[in-house]
Motif scaffolding. Structure first.
Motif, PDB file in Angstrom:
ATOM      1  N   GLY A 117      -8.982 -38.007   8.419  1.00 27.22           N
ATOM      2  CA  GLY A 117     -10.214 -38.535   8.412  1.00 27.22           C
ATOM      3  C   GLY A 117     -11.448 -37.871   8.783  1.00 27.22           C
ATOM      4  N   ALA A 118     -11.406 -36.688   8.769  1.00 32.55           N
ATOM      5  CA  ALA A 118     -12.725 -35.724   9.183  1.00 32.55           C
ATOM      6  C   ALA A 118     -13.554 -35.639   7.788  1.00 32.55           C
ATOM      7  CB  ALA A 118     -12.216 -34.474   9.227  1.00 32.55           C
ATOM      8  N   ALA A 119     -14.755 -35.521   8.001  1.00 36.02           N
ATOM      9  CA  ALA A 119     -15.534 -35.353   7.184  1.00 36.02           C
ATOM     10  C   ALA A 119     -15.337 -33.758   6.680  1.00 36.02           C
ATOM     11  CB  ALA A 119     -17.064 -35.407   7.312  1.00 36.02           C
TER      12      ALA A 119
ATOM     13  N   ARG B 238     -17.409 -31.967  16.887  1.00 36.64           N
ATOM     14  CA  ARG B 238     -16.429 -30.999  17.047  1.00 36.64           C
ATOM     15  C   ARG B 238     -15.988 -30.876  15.541  1.00 36.64           C
ATOM     16  NH1 ARG B 238     -13.110 -35.796  19.656  1.00 36.64           N
ATOM     17  NH2 ARG B 238     -14.084 -36.664  17.984  1.00 36.64           N
ATOM     18  N   THR B 239     -15.747 -29.542  15.506  1.00 37.31           N
ATOM     19  CA  THR B 239     -15.692 -28.853  14.031  1.00 37.31           C
ATOM     20  C   THR B 239     -14.437 -28.201  14.093  1.00 37.31           C
ATOM     21  OG1 THR B 239     -16.670 -26.842  15.077  1.00 37.31           O
ATOM     22  CG2 THR B 239     -17.992 -28.609  13.584  1.00 37.31           C
ATOM     23  N   CYS B 240     -13.613 -27.933  13.078  1.00 34.84           N
ATOM     24  CA  CYS B 240     -12.439 -27.331  12.661  1.00 34.84           C
ATOM     25  C   CYS B 240     -12.703 -26.522  11.301  1.00 34.84           C
ATOM     26  CB  CYS B 240     -11.262 -28.212  12.508  1.00 34.84           C
ATOM     27  SG  CYS B 240      -9.612 -27.389  12.089  1.00 34.84           S
ATOM     28  N   GLY B 241     -12.004 -25.354  10.985  1.00 37.69           N
ATOM     29  CA  GLY B 241     -12.259 -24.604   9.838  1.00 37.69           C
ATOM     30  C   GLY B 241     -12.675 -23.298  10.357  1.00 37.69           C
ATOM     31  N   ILE B 242     -13.175 -22.693   9.141  1.00 40.19           N
ATOM     32  CA  ILE B 242     -13.730 -21.386   9.253  1.00 40.19           C
ATOM     33  C   ILE B 242     -15.287 -21.220   8.731  1.00 40.19           C
ATOM     34  CG2 ILE B 242     -11.529 -20.186   9.129  1.00 40.19           C
ATOM     35  CD1 ILE B 242     -12.305 -19.324   6.540  1.00 40.19           C
TER      36      ILE B 242
ATOM     37  N   VAL C 221     -15.866 -32.801  11.888  1.00 42.94           N
ATOM     38  CA  VAL C 221     -16.009 -32.197  10.577  1.00 42.94           C
ATOM     39  C   VAL C 221     -15.163 -30.915  10.130  1.00 42.94           C
ATOM     40  CG1 VAL C 221     -18.189 -30.960   9.472  1.00 42.94           C
ATOM     41  CG2 VAL C 221     -18.527 -32.841  10.901  1.00 42.94           C
ATOM     42  N   PHE C 222     -14.718 -30.794   9.232  1.00 44.13           N
ATOM     43  CA  PHE C 222     -14.095 -29.791   8.633  1.00 44.13           C
ATOM     44  C   PHE C 222     -14.886 -28.787   7.756  1.00 44.13           C
ATOM     45  CE2 PHE C 222     -11.256 -27.233   5.816  1.00 44.13           C
ATOM     46  CZ  PHE C 222     -10.259 -26.609   6.866  1.00 44.13           C
ATOM     47  N   ILE C 223     -15.139 -27.466   8.113  1.00 38.80           N
ATOM     48  CA  ILE C 223     -15.945 -26.617   7.327  1.00 38.80           C
ATOM     49  C   ILE C 223     -14.968 -25.549   6.937  1.00 38.80           C
ATOM     50  CG2 ILE C 223     -17.891 -25.297   7.137  1.00 38.80           C
ATOM     51  CD1 ILE C 223     -18.974 -27.120   9.819  1.00 38.80           C
ATOM     52  N   LEU C 224     -15.315 -25.282   5.434  1.00 36.08           N
ATOM     53  CA  LEU C 224     -14.847 -23.911   4.769  1.00 36.08           C
ATOM     54  C   LEU C 224     -15.650 -23.357   4.232  1.00 36.08           C
ATOM     55  CD1 LEU C 224     -12.253 -22.154   4.078  1.00 36.08           C
ATOM     56  CD2 LEU C 224     -12.264 -23.879   1.956  1.00 36.08           C
ATOM     57  N   ASN C 225     -15.877 -21.941   4.871  1.00 37.22           N
ATOM     58  CA  ASN C 225     -17.235 -21.105   4.308  1.00 37.22           C
ATOM     59  C   ASN C 225     -17.174 -20.986   2.672  1.00 37.22           C
ATOM     60  OD1 ASN C 225     -14.959 -19.375   4.675  1.00 37.22           O
ATOM     61  ND2 ASN C 225     -16.519 -17.590   4.179  1.00 37.22           N
TER      62      ASN C 225
END
Length: 160
Positions: free
Chosen positions: A121-123, A27-31, A94-98
């Motif tokens: 607690g996300a990567a 599961r992901t969050c962010g952009i 996982v949190f991803i920011l482009n």
């Protein structure tokens, strides 16, 4: 705290990574940058996809192919941040920011959302560039590790 950065230099590696993670049930969050192709666009024009499944938001102003000024639409960036803020306290791995860009380097943008994701607690995986690398390192307190911009290396870091 698990935080890393990569420097994709125009590649859509974070977009591809987010798709691979989704396929594996991570599961992901962010952009991430939306994989949008438009012949009339300038190379700096960008749409982002709010993870995990949209919406896509154009974060640049359409100034025409020959324009050379800053194209960032700060209100559209704020809209994207607002969309992510609605999801950041949800369940994700996982949190991803482009891109940790100028807005983040100057204290705004997605900084608070990165911090919230870490608290949850996300990567956290952030893309940046040469101009903002030092600002990101300072923001992360030197705790972020650099990962080469390949899907396999990024995925290996997430799975470690």
């Amino acid at each position: 705290m698990k935080i890393a950065y990569t420097m994709p230099k125009g590649q859509l590696v974070l977009t591809e990574l987010s798709e691979k993670l989704r396929e594996q049930g991570i599961r992901t969050c962010g952009i991430v940058q939306a994989d949008t192709v438009n012949k009339d666009r300038h190379r700096c024009d960008m749409e982002v996809r709010v993870l995990p499944d949209g919406p896509d938001i154009s974060i640049t102003q359409s100034l025409g192919k020959e324009a050379s000024g800053c194209r960032l639409n700060t209100s559209a960036l704020a809209e994207a941040a607002g969309e992510v803020a609605q999801r950041v306290n949800g369940t994700y791995d996982v949190f991803i920011l482009n891109k940790f860009g100028e807005q983040e380097a100057s204290g705004g943008g997605f900084r608070d959302l990165i911090a919230q994701a870490l608290e949850n607690g996300a990567a956290v995986l952030v893309g940046t560039n040469d101009i903002n690398e030092d600002a990101f390192k300072e923001f992360s307190g030197g705790m972020a590790v650099h990962i080469p911009p390949t899907v396999s290396d990024l995925k290996a870091w997430i799975e470690s």
